[in-house]
Structures are given as structure tokens and as C-alpha cells.
Scaffold this motif. Structure first.
Motif, short mmCIF file in Angstrom:
data_model
loop_
_atom_site.label_atom_id
_atom_site.label_comp_id
_atom_site.label_asym_id
_atom_site.label_seq_id
_atom_site.Cartn_x
_atom_site.Cartn_y
_atom_site.Cartn_z
N GLU A 10 31.18 35.66 37.81
CA GLU A 10 31.29 36.89 37.02
C GLU A 10 31.16 38.12 37.92
N ARG A 11 30.19 38.09 38.83
CA ARG A 11 30.00 39.21 39.75
C ARG A 11 31.22 39.39 40.66
N GLU A 12 31.75 38.29 41.17
CA GLU A 12 32.93 38.36 42.04
C GLU A 12 34.17 38.83 41.29
N GLU A 13 34.32 38.42 40.05
CA GLU A 13 35.45 38.89 39.26
C GLU A 13 35.37 40.39 39.01
N GLU A 14 34.16 40.89 38.78
CA GLU A 14 33.98 42.34 38.60
C GLU A 14 34.32 43.07 39.89
N ARG A 15 33.88 42.54 41.02
CA ARG A 15 34.21 43.13 42.32
C ARG A 15 35.72 43.09 42.54
N GLY A 16 36.33 41.99 42.14
CA GLY A 16 37.78 41.85 42.26
C GLY A 16 38.53 42.87 41.43
#
Length: 141
Positions: free
Chosen positions: A54-60
């Protein structure tokens, strides 16, 4: 010459340099940019998978929005794509899937021990295995 340019990004300053190159080339060639962010499935442990993804998708999403904004400044069409997997494999697959004639990506410019410890870079793997030309943009002089 180029109808579609794949521009993988991780939101880093090295990627920002590649985005500038991709936008310039797309503007000159009247091409579309396919911006790509890959959530690296190898970075998450099973016990914390959902939170990390979830955190990486937000960063993406933030990184992809930055590419979209850079394209909009130049009047360049940008399609945004978020994928999961091993970054170099997803980049190569995306080049085929989106019909990219060129891949423009950043490199961290690691050499020596730093390069050895990371088992080669994503950019290096893409350059070695890509069936289309790859332009790498390095941050700095």
C-alpha cells in the motif's frame, strides 16, 4: 520514429532526469509516454505485505503524477501504469505490452562495491535484455 516511449520511474532524482529526457524526445517525435512504476514484490515480507505494498503504491502514484505533470507542461500525452513484480522483468514486459519503441530510464550511477552489493542495477538488466533501444539518464555531471 518513436510513437510510444516507456519511462519507468521510481520517483528518485535519477528518474527525474530520465523524465526530462523522455518528455523532450516525446515532444520532438509527437510520441506518447507510458510512465511506469513497479512495486517490487521482493521487498516485502509476508507478515507486512499489505502495509508495504500500500505504501509503495502510494509512492508510485506520486511518481506517476510527477511524470504526468512534466508531460502536461510540454503538451505530451502520458499514460500512467502501476504494476507489481520484479522491476526489470515488468519494464521489459511493459515495453512489449505498450508497443514502446524506446525505453528512457534513470540510473543511480553505482560503480564498484555499491554495484556489486546490489547485484547489478535494474537499468543494467533492462539494457542487457531489451529488444528496443534504451536511453539511460544519469543524475549529475
Amino acid at each position: 520514429m518513436y510513437d510510444a516511449i516507456l519511462c519507468p520511474t521510481d520517483g528518485s532524482p535519477g528518474s527525474d532526469a530520465a523524465v526530462e529526457h523522455a518528455c523532450s524526445l516525446a515532444d520532438l517525435a509527437d510520441a506518447e509516454i507510458h510512465a511506469l512504476f513497479v512495486v517490487d514484490e521482493m521487498t516485502a515480507g509476508a507478515d507486512r505485505w499489505d502495509m508495504i505494498v500500500e505504501r509503495e503504491e502510494e509512492r508510485g502514484e506520486r511518481a506517476l503524477d510527477a511524470v504526468g505533470a512534466a508531460g502536461a507542461e510540454r503538451g505530451v500525452r502520458v499514460e500512467k501504469h502501476l504494476r507489481r513484480g520484479r522491476p526489470h522483468e515488468e519494464i521489459l514486459d511493459a515495453a512489449t505490452d505498450y508497443g514502446a519503441a524506446l525505453i528512457v530510464m534513470g540510473t543511480h550511477g553505482r560503480t564498484g562495491v555499491g554495484r556489486f552489493l546490489t547485484a547489478g542495477s535494474v537499468a543494467e538488466r533492462v539494457v542487457r535484455h531489451s529488444e528496443v533501444p534504451v536511453l539511460t539518464a544519469r543524475l549529475g555531471p
